[in-house]
Design a protein around this motif. Structure first.
Motif, PDB file in Angstrom:
ATOM      1  N   ALA A   1      35.759  45.783  49.595  1.00 59.44           N
ATOM      2  CA  ALA A   1      35.500  46.554  48.949  1.00 59.44           C
ATOM      3  C   ALA A   1      35.816  48.211  48.442  1.00 59.44           C
ATOM      4  O   ALA A   1      36.119  48.697  49.745  1.00 59.44           O
ATOM      5  CB  ALA A   1      35.003  46.155  48.142  1.00 59.44           C
ATOM      6  N   VAL A   2      36.929  48.550  48.136  1.00 60.91           N
ATOM      7  CA  VAL A   2      36.748  50.632  47.825  1.00 60.91           C
ATOM      8  C   VAL A   2      36.424  50.704  46.329  1.00 60.91           C
ATOM      9  O   VAL A   2      37.058  50.327  45.433  1.00 60.91           O
ATOM     10  CB  VAL A   2      38.159  50.547  48.357  1.00 60.91           C
ATOM     11  N   ILE A   3      36.123  51.541  46.149  1.00 63.22           N
ATOM     12  CA  ILE A   3      36.027  52.594  45.088  1.00 63.22           C
ATOM     13  C   ILE A   3      36.540  53.981  44.897  1.00 63.22           C
ATOM     14  O   ILE A   3      36.393  55.005  45.905  1.00 63.22           O
ATOM     15  CB  ILE A   3      34.510  52.891  45.195  1.00 63.22           C
TER      16      ILE A   3
ATOM     17  N   SER B   1      48.474  51.462  54.254  1.00 64.22           N
ATOM     18  CA  SER B   1      47.543  52.149  55.373  1.00 64.22           C
ATOM     19  C   SER B   1      46.605  49.820  55.278  1.00 64.22           C
ATOM     20  O   SER B   1      46.427  49.191  56.122  1.00 64.22           O
ATOM     21  CB  SER B   1      47.109  52.357  55.914  1.00 64.22           C
ATOM     22  N   GLN B   2      45.444  50.569  54.427  1.00 62.65           N
ATOM     23  CA  GLN B   2      44.754  48.876  54.836  1.00 62.65           C
ATOM     24  C   GLN B   2      44.837  47.888  53.289  1.00 62.65           C
ATOM     25  O   GLN B   2      45.974  48.259  52.924  1.00 62.65           O
ATOM     26  CB  GLN B   2      43.553  49.885  54.717  1.00 62.65           C
ATOM     27  N   THR B   3      44.508  47.365  53.696  1.00 67.38           N
ATOM     28  CA  THR B   3      44.217  45.466  52.552  1.00 67.38           C
ATOM     29  C   THR B   3      42.644  45.839  52.177  1.00 67.38           C
ATOM     30  O   THR B   3      42.330  44.426  52.757  1.00 67.38           O
ATOM     31  CB  THR B   3      45.346  44.571  53.331  1.00 67.38           C
ATOM     32  N   PRO B   4      42.077  46.053  50.635  1.00 70.82           N
ATOM     33  CA  PRO B   4      41.242  45.456  50.753  1.00 70.82           C
ATOM     34  C   PRO B   4      41.135  44.467  50.019  1.00 70.82           C
ATOM     35  O   PRO B   4      41.773  44.344  49.964  1.00 70.82           O
ATOM     36  CB  PRO B   4      40.903  46.709  50.411  1.00 70.82           C
ATOM     37  N   ASP B   5      40.450  43.669  49.382  1.00 69.10           N
ATOM     38  CA  ASP B   5      40.042  42.646  48.944  1.00 69.10           C
ATOM     39  C   ASP B   5      40.205  42.812  47.323  1.00 69.10           C
ATOM     40  O   ASP B   5      40.421  41.730  47.104  1.00 69.10           O
ATOM     41  CB  ASP B   5      39.119  41.179  49.615  1.00 69.10           C
ATOM     42  N   LEU B   6      39.615  44.073  47.317  1.00 71.02           N
ATOM     43  CA  LEU B   6      39.018  44.502  45.486  1.00 71.02           C
ATOM     44  C   LEU B   6      38.728  45.812  45.171  1.00 71.02           C
ATOM     45  O   LEU B   6      38.684  46.809  46.771  1.00 71.02           O
ATOM     46  CB  LEU B   6      37.602  43.609  45.242  1.00 71.02           C
ATOM     47  N   VAL B   7      39.388  46.544  44.578  1.00 72.82           N
ATOM     48  CA  VAL B   7      39.291  47.779  44.355  1.00 72.82           C
ATOM     49  C   VAL B   7      38.930  47.974  42.779  1.00 72.82           C
ATOM     50  O   VAL B   7      38.977  47.582  42.084  1.00 72.82           O
ATOM     51  CB  VAL B   7      40.832  48.477  44.530  1.00 72.82           C
ATOM     52  N   PHE B   8      37.626  49.106  42.719  1.00 75.48           N
ATOM     53  CA  PHE B   8      37.233  49.087  41.504  1.00 75.48           C
ATOM     54  C   PHE B   8      38.171  50.398  41.071  1.00 75.48           C
ATOM     55  O   PHE B   8      37.825  51.802  42.200  1.00 75.48           O
ATOM     56  CB  PHE B   8      35.708  49.918  41.532  1.00 75.48           C
TER      57      PHE B   8
ATOM     58  N   PHE C   1      45.641  42.905  46.605  1.00 72.69           N
ATOM     59  CA  PHE C   1      44.581  42.932  46.703  1.00 72.69           C
ATOM     60  C   PHE C   1      44.222  42.892  44.653  1.00 72.69           C
ATOM     61  O   PHE C   1      45.057  43.002  44.104  1.00 72.69           O
ATOM     62  CB  PHE C   1      44.105  44.210  46.934  1.00 72.69           C
ATOM     63  N   LYS C   2      42.456  42.342  44.646  1.00 76.68           N
ATOM     64  CA  LYS C   2      42.614  42.509  43.337  1.00 76.68           C
ATOM     65  C   LYS C   2      41.969  43.506  42.414  1.00 76.68           C
ATOM     66  O   LYS C   2      41.297  44.292  43.353  1.00 76.68           O
ATOM     67  CB  LYS C   2      41.542  41.072  42.556  1.00 76.68           C
TER      68      LYS C   2
END
Length: 245
Positions: A4-6, A46-53, A75-76
């Motif tokens: 995840a990314v915030i 450049s990156q592929t997280p699964d989830l972004v807040f 991502f979602k």
């Protein structure tokens, strides 16, 4: 682990969300915390997280500017904001959910549970697709890594017509290009003999699928109209092999 990314420009809000995730969602790892649209856009390209807040209002603009700058969104998204007026626009970006600040731990958990359901279905689907791709790759897309003085090439073995010795080097003739490798022909013979390649001559390794005819004058004609010499002792074996293909 779910990555995840915030993306949040209010320090207290970012810190609170980070701690809530850390202490209540053990299967989620926050891999980045970003507070502005410039860095967020570069990271997501450049990156592929699964989830972004993602907060709506950010330093330098808003979340929608980030999303509109991306070629694709793999991502979602869970939007986090104090302004529910953005909810309608958020739907266009396939957001998985929408949380209003201040974020409640119970609402966060319910939101993430909904994400997990969608995420699990997506992973099962991707697993099936990957399995099919793996089978196809093994059967139809076998490749050979060729290192040259200034580059590396992945050649599809089925596209290699022949290999020609040039001293300690090997010249690859494919359906669309020529490449010179610093390895000798014997090295590639050991690899390609497991496929449809035969050393027809001291200087030539040929993919028999590209052979049209074997001539009486000890040459073979290839589908690209080249003529390659064949050692006398190889003619009989080559004819038998072609009969089996």
């Amino acid at each position: 682990m779910i990555k995840a990314v915030i993306i949040e420009d209010e320090f207290n809000a970012l810190n609170t969300l980070d701690k809530l995730i850390k202490y209540t969602q053990k299967d989620i790892e926050v891999i980045a915390k970003i507070d502005n649209i410039t860095e967020a856009t570069a990271f997501l390209k450049s990156q592929t997280p699964d989830l972004v807040f993602m907060d709506i209002e950010l330093i330098g603009g808003n979340a929608f500017q980030i999303l509109e700058a991306l070629d694709s969104i793999a991502f979602k998204i869970i939007f986090t904001t104090a302004y529910d007026e953005f909810a309608i626009k958020a739907i266009k970006f396939d957001t998985i959910d929408y949380l209003l600040k201040p974020i409640d731990s119970e609402e966060l958990s319910e939101c993430i549970d909904r994400f997990r359901v969608a995420f699990k279905k997506e992973q099962v689907y991707k697993s099936a697709i990957d399995k099919v791709s793996e089978i196809n790759e093994k059967e139809n897309q076998k490749t050979l890594l060729i290192k040259t003085a200034d580059a590396q090439y992945f050649l599809q073995i089925k596209d290699i017509i022949r290999c020609q010795s040039d001293g300690s080097y090997t010249i690859f003739h494919t359906v669309d290009k020529k490449i010179m490798s610093a390895r000798n022909l014997k090295y590639y013979e050991n690899i390609l003999s497991e496929h449809t390649f035969v050393r027809v001559h001291q200087s030539h390794l040929v993919n028999v699928k590209y052979i049209k005819t074997i001539s009486a004058n000890n040459t073979v004609s290839l589908t690209n109209d080249e003529k390659i010499p064949v050692a006398t002792r190889k003619k009989s074996y080559l004819k038998q092999l072609l009969d089996t293909l």
